[in-house]
Enzyme design. Sequence first.
Site, short mmCIF file in Angstrom:
data_model
loop_
_atom_site.label_atom_id
_atom_site.label_comp_id
_atom_site.label_asym_id
_atom_site.label_seq_id
_atom_site.Cartn_x
_atom_site.Cartn_y
_atom_site.Cartn_z
N HIS A 57 0.86 -1.20 0.00
CA HIS A 57 0.00 0.00 0.00
C HIS A 57 0.88 1.24 0.00
O HIS A 57 1.50 1.58 1.01
CB HIS A 57 -0.93 0.01 1.22
CG HIS A 57 -1.95 1.10 1.16
ND1 HIS A 57 -3.27 0.86 0.82
CD2 HIS A 57 -1.86 2.44 1.37
CE1 HIS A 57 -3.94 2.01 0.84
NE2 HIS A 57 -3.10 2.98 1.17
N HIS A 59 1.60 5.37 -2.20
CA HIS A 59 1.10 6.43 -3.09
C HIS A 59 2.31 7.06 -3.79
O HIS A 59 2.85 8.07 -3.33
CB HIS A 59 0.30 7.46 -2.31
CG HIS A 59 -1.00 6.95 -1.79
ND1 HIS A 59 -2.18 7.08 -2.48
CD2 HIS A 59 -1.30 6.27 -0.66
CE1 HIS A 59 -3.16 6.52 -1.79
NE2 HIS A 59 -2.64 6.01 -0.68
N GLN A 152 -9.29 9.31 -5.63
CA GLN A 152 -9.01 9.99 -4.36
C GLN A 152 -10.21 10.77 -3.83
O GLN A 152 -10.45 10.81 -2.62
CB GLN A 152 -7.82 10.96 -4.56
CG GLN A 152 -7.52 11.86 -3.38
CD GLN A 152 -6.88 11.15 -2.21
OE1 GLN A 152 -5.71 10.80 -2.24
NE2 GLN A 152 -7.66 10.91 -1.16
N HIS A 210 -9.33 1.61 -0.29
CA HIS A 210 -9.24 2.38 0.94
C HIS A 210 -10.61 2.24 1.61
O HIS A 210 -11.61 2.74 1.10
CB HIS A 210 -8.99 3.85 0.65
CG HIS A 210 -7.58 4.19 0.27
ND1 HIS A 210 -6.95 3.63 -0.81
CD2 HIS A 210 -6.70 5.06 0.83
CE1 HIS A 210 -5.73 4.14 -0.91
NE2 HIS A 210 -5.56 5.01 0.08
N GLU A 213 -11.25 4.39 6.41
CA GLU A 213 -10.09 5.08 6.99
C GLU A 213 -10.60 6.27 7.82
O GLU A 213 -10.49 7.43 7.43
CB GLU A 213 -9.13 5.54 5.90
CG GLU A 213 -7.83 6.10 6.45
CD GLU A 213 -6.91 6.66 5.39
OE1 GLU A 213 -5.81 7.10 5.75
OE2 GLU A 213 -7.28 6.65 4.19
N ASP A 309 2.53 3.23 2.95
CA ASP A 309 1.52 4.23 2.59
C ASP A 309 2.13 5.49 2.01
O ASP A 309 1.84 5.87 0.87
CB ASP A 309 0.63 4.56 3.79
CG ASP A 309 -0.70 5.21 3.39
OD1 ASP A 309 -0.95 5.36 2.19
OD2 ASP A 309 -1.48 5.55 4.29
#
Length: 427
Positions: A57, A59, A152, A210, A213, A309
């Site tokens: 995971h 970005h 996103q 996701h 969260e 992350d």
Amino acid sequence: MLDLLVTGATLPEGGGPVDIAVKDGRIAEIAPRITAQAARTIDAAGNLAAPPFVDPHFHMDATLSLGLPRMNESGTLLEGIRIWGELKPELTPEAVKARALELLDWSVARGTLAVRTHVDVTDPSLMAVDVLLEVREEMRGLVDIQLVAFPQDGVLRTPGGQELLKRALDKGVDVVGGIPHFERTMEDGRLSVRWLCELAAARGLLVDMHCDETDDPASRHVETLAFETTRLGLQGRVTGSHLTSMHSMDNYYVSKLLPLMAEAQLHAVCNPLINIHLMGRHDTYPKRRGLTRVPELLAAGVNVAFGHDCVMDPWYSLGSHDMLEVAHMGAHCLQMMGTTGLGQCFEAVTHGGARALGLADYGLAPGKAADFVILQARNPVEAIRLRPARLFVVRRGQVLAATPPVRASLTLPGQAPREVDFTLRRS
């Protein structure tokens, strides 16, 4: 003749030292003593040989953008999202690519040779998608990279979001992503999970969402994710990432949820560094930790992996893509300090991530790809404690990175000079 021979290595499962023979990019043999000739020999000197670290995971489109256009002074998830929204119009393909490639240099040096990265698909140009597809191709053979189409701002909340996500998949993105808790309503979140899973089933793709969260115990989209996974026959192909609302849910509800997740064969990804940093922000005291229920998930038979992350981006100011730092934080915040728990934390940054990514050629066994890391440690617990030097990082039998052993030299008054390597030795 062998291409590479590693002698005197310790394996994660323990036992006596072994040699590892490599031929044509694959592990040919693992045995207590191998006498064949090799083009190159590495003396592991009793140090730990581990499969490469896996980050399930990340970005990469945002990585190393810290301070652009400004710092996240509050340290909150929502300010990070706002900063990313401000930065997106200023992004250039050249800058995104340069930062991604620099990060991957760090990854290789740290022994992280497999990365699943989410890429924002709410930008109508899909520029970051195109850039990371280029990066994936250029790094092929060095690092296994999977791309997740990540809306996103919410796939339903974003104008044209569904078509943008499908366009990203058409370009060659590997995995369907989502963020149901960020849709405008709970119902929209549920509908987004359904639509995204149906899209993945129709295209034969994996899912990594996701999911929940948030500190809100009413955010229960993982239940929908488990249901849709089972309904569509996607068992073993779906990952729920973050799942932080589970730390606020009541135990009775979780006692129902865990078997549903196990039945769906969901993979769960906890991101200890970022979850402990971003969650609990509305609390004064008592203050919640904000990590999902990893010990309970493992006990229920759910595969759990740890992700990094972020590294130096709008959400997280620190990091060097060291998955042992992730395991170290997880062990503390999840109170997994026993021998079993520490072993599970090491597993979460190696085999757990490999299972979530579906890496069939992964592991230290004859016939597998010759990908491994020699660590300046004797066992997984010591590796988590010290986060030691990666003495050698090997990919398909080729040494990609090497670090000299780290020792401190002491010269104390009235004593002979000596070295300290921070290893516990008992008489």
